[in-house]
Scaffold this motif. Structure first.
Motif, PDB file in Angstrom:
ATOM      1  N   ARG A 144       0.843  -1.205   0.000  1.00 30.32           N
ATOM      2  CA  ARG A 144       0.000   0.000   0.000  1.00 30.32           C
ATOM      3  C   ARG A 144       0.877   1.254   0.000  1.00 30.32           C
ATOM      4  NH1 ARG A 144      -4.885  -1.348   2.666  1.00 30.32           N
ATOM      5  NH2 ARG A 144      -5.601   0.778   2.260  1.00 30.32           N
ATOM      6  N   PRO A 186      -3.713   1.722  -3.401  1.00 27.95           N
ATOM      7  CA  PRO A 186      -3.428   2.927  -2.609  1.00 27.95           C
ATOM      8  C   PRO A 186      -3.962   2.775  -1.196  1.00 27.95           C
ATOM      9  CG  PRO A 186      -5.250   3.322  -4.128  1.00 27.95           C
ATOM     10  CD  PRO A 186      -4.695   1.971  -4.475  1.00 27.95           C
ATOM     11  N   TYR A 188      -6.146   4.033   1.006  1.00 31.90           N
ATOM     12  CA  TYR A 188      -7.319   4.900   1.092  1.00 31.90           C
ATOM     13  C   TYR A 188      -7.502   5.476   2.492  1.00 31.90           C
ATOM     14  CZ  TYR A 188      -8.307   1.632  -2.762  1.00 31.90           C
ATOM     15  OH  TYR A 188      -8.212   0.833  -3.862  1.00 31.90           O
ATOM     16  N   ASP A 189      -7.255   4.655   3.498  1.00 32.51           N
ATOM     17  CA  ASP A 189      -7.515   5.070   4.875  1.00 32.51           C
ATOM     18  C   ASP A 189      -6.518   6.104   5.367  1.00 32.51           C
ATOM     19  OD1 ASP A 189      -5.663   2.981   4.561  1.00 32.51           O
ATOM     20  OD2 ASP A 189      -5.806   2.414   6.665  1.00 32.51           O
ATOM     21  N   ASP A 191      -4.505   8.267   3.174  1.00 31.53           N
ATOM     22  CA  ASP A 191      -4.556   9.489   2.363  1.00 31.53           C
ATOM     23  C   ASP A 191      -5.612   9.321   1.275  1.00 31.53           C
ATOM     24  OD1 ASP A 191      -4.147  11.783   0.896  1.00 31.53           O
ATOM     25  OD2 ASP A 191      -1.967  11.674   0.950  1.00 31.53           O
ATOM     26  N   PRO A 192      -6.888   9.552   1.622  1.00 30.96           N
ATOM     27  CA  PRO A 192      -7.967   9.380   0.638  1.00 30.96           C
ATOM     28  C   PRO A 192      -7.830  10.299  -0.564  1.00 30.96           C
ATOM     29  CG  PRO A 192      -8.775  10.436   2.643  1.00 30.96           C
ATOM     30  CD  PRO A 192      -7.401   9.944   2.944  1.00 30.96           C
ATOM     31  N   ASP A 193      -7.265  11.494  -0.386  1.00 30.30           N
ATOM     32  CA  ASP A 193      -7.086  12.417  -1.505  1.00 30.30           C
ATOM     33  C   ASP A 193      -6.099  11.853  -2.520  1.00 30.30           C
ATOM     34  OD1 ASP A 193      -8.862  14.235  -0.508  1.00 30.30           O
ATOM     35  OD2 ASP A 193      -7.358  15.567   0.352  1.00 30.30           O
ATOM     36  N   ALA A 195      -5.418   8.640  -2.978  1.00 28.18           N
ATOM     37  CA  ALA A 195      -6.062   7.484  -3.603  1.00 28.18           C
ATOM     38  C   ALA A 195      -7.030   7.927  -4.702  1.00 28.18           C
ATOM     39  CB  ALA A 195      -6.785   6.655  -2.545  1.00 28.18           C
ATOM     40  N   ALA A 196      -7.832   8.959  -4.422  1.00 27.53           N
ATOM     41  CA  ALA A 196      -8.791   9.455  -5.414  1.00 27.53           C
ATOM     42  C   ALA A 196      -8.076  10.050  -6.622  1.00 27.53           C
ATOM     43  CB  ALA A 196      -9.703  10.497  -4.766  1.00 27.53           C
ATOM     44  N   LYS A 199      -6.696   7.273  -8.883  1.00 26.53           N
ATOM     45  CA  LYS A 199      -7.774   6.702  -9.692  1.00 26.53           C
ATOM     46  C   LYS A 199      -8.106   7.614 -10.868  1.00 26.53           C
ATOM     47  CE  LYS A 199     -12.423   4.726  -9.217  1.00 26.53           C
ATOM     48  NZ  LYS A 199     -13.139   5.529 -10.228  1.00 26.53           N
ATOM     49  N   GLU A 231     -10.074   0.713  -6.741  1.00 21.14           N
ATOM     50  CA  GLU A 231     -11.395   0.940  -6.168  1.00 21.14           C
ATOM     51  C   GLU A 231     -11.359   0.760  -4.655  1.00 21.14           C
ATOM     52  OE1 GLU A 231     -13.934   2.102  -7.659  1.00 21.14           O
ATOM     53  OE2 GLU A 231     -13.178   1.983  -9.722  1.00 21.14           O
TER      54      GLU A 231
END
Length: 231
Positions: A144, A186, A188-189, A191-193, A195-196, A199, A231
Motif C-alpha cells: 500500500r 493505494p 485509502y484510509d 490518504d484518501p485524496d 487514492a482518489a 484513480k 477501487e
C-alpha cells in the motif's frame, strides 16, 4: 543494483526524528544511521530486527551510515527511498521493463511545469515522463502507498495528468521493496485524496506499474509486475 561494498549488519534499536535510527552492530557498537524514508514506515519497523547499513566514508557527513533494509517476517524489506529511482532508471536504460522499452535517451531528474520527475525517456516518436515511488507498507497481501499523507505525491499525479493532456506519455511506477505481498493498492484510509487522485490519473491515461523488487543484502533488482486495484 549491486552494492559496491559489503553491507554492515546490526539490529535496530529505534528510529526517531524521521531521518535517524540507532543500530547496534554485531560488535556491540551503537551507531546512528541516516534514514532516507520520510514516511511513517508502518509495517516495516520492529525493534531488535536485523538490519543492513551502508558505511559512508565521508568526514563531512554527520552520520556515517545509511540504513538500507530490515528483516521483517523472515524476508528483507528495502527502506532506502533513493534505491527505486536508480533501479528504474537503470532498467529503462537497459531495456529491462517490457512496457518501457524502446527509448534511446534516458535522463534522471527532469522538470515539467512545477514538478520534477524522477526519469525522462524519449525516442524519435515520443517523450515519456516517469515518477517513481518507494513502497514498503504491507497490509494483508497488499502493498500500500502512501504510509503517510503526501501532498507532494498528489502534486506529481496532477502534473502527470497535465503531461498526458499535452500528448506525452505519463507513467507512475511503484517499486515495492518487499517480497511478501501479491497486489498493490493505494492506502485509502491514510490518504484518501491521494487514492482518489491516483484513480483519476489512471482514468485519464496515466500508466501505472507496480513492480515488486527482490531485496537481498548483496543486491536489489526489479522483479515482476503486480496486479493493482484502485477501487
Amino acid at each position: 543494483m549491486i552494492f559496491p561494498n559489503k553491507l554492515v549488519h546490526g539490529r535496530l534499536i529505534k528510529r526517531y526524528k524521521r531521518f535517524l535510527a540507532d543500530v547496534e552492530l554485531d560488535n556491540g557498537e551503537i551507531v546512528v544511521a541516516h534514514t532516507s524514508n520520510s514516511g511513517s514506515m508502518k509495517s516495516c519497523l520492529e525493534e531488535g530486527a536485523e538490519v543492513y547499513l551502508t558505511f559512508v566514508d565521508d568526514p563531512k557527513r554527520k552520520t556515517r551510515y545509511t540504513w538500507e533494509m530490515i528483516r521483517i517476517n523472515k524476508s528483507w524489506v528495502g527502506i532506502n527511498t533513493v534505491v527505486p529511482n536508480l533501479l528504474v532508471y537503470e532498467a529503462i536504460k537497459n531495456q529491462e521493463i517490457g512496457a518501457l522499452r524502446g527509448y534511446s535517451f534516458v535522463k534522471r531528474e527532469v522538470k515539467f511545469g512545477d514538478s520534477r520527475f524522477d526519469v525522462f525517456a524519449s525516442n524519435e516518436d515520443e517523450e515519456c515522463f516517469i515518477e517513481v515511488k518507494n513502497v514498503s507498507m504491507k497490509v494483508g497481501e497488499y502493498a500500500r502507498f502512501p504510509d503517510a499523507v503526501t501532498t507532494r505525491g498528489k502534486k506529481h499525479l496532477n502534473t502527470l495528468m497535465q503531461v498526458k493532456k499535452e500528448g506525452k506519455r505519463a507513467v507512475m511506477v511503484y517499486v515495492i521493496q518487499r517480497s511478501d505481498v501479491e497486489k498493490f493498492a493505494p492506502a485509502y484510509d491514510i490518504d484518501p485524496d491521494y487514492a482518489a487522485t491516483l484513480k483519476e490519473a489512471c482514468e485519464k491515461g496515466v500508466e501505472v506499474y507496480p513492480i515488486r523488487a527482490i531485496v537481498r543484502p548483496e543486491r536489489i533488482e526489479l522483479g515482476e509486475l503486480l496486479p493493482f486495484e484502485l477501487e
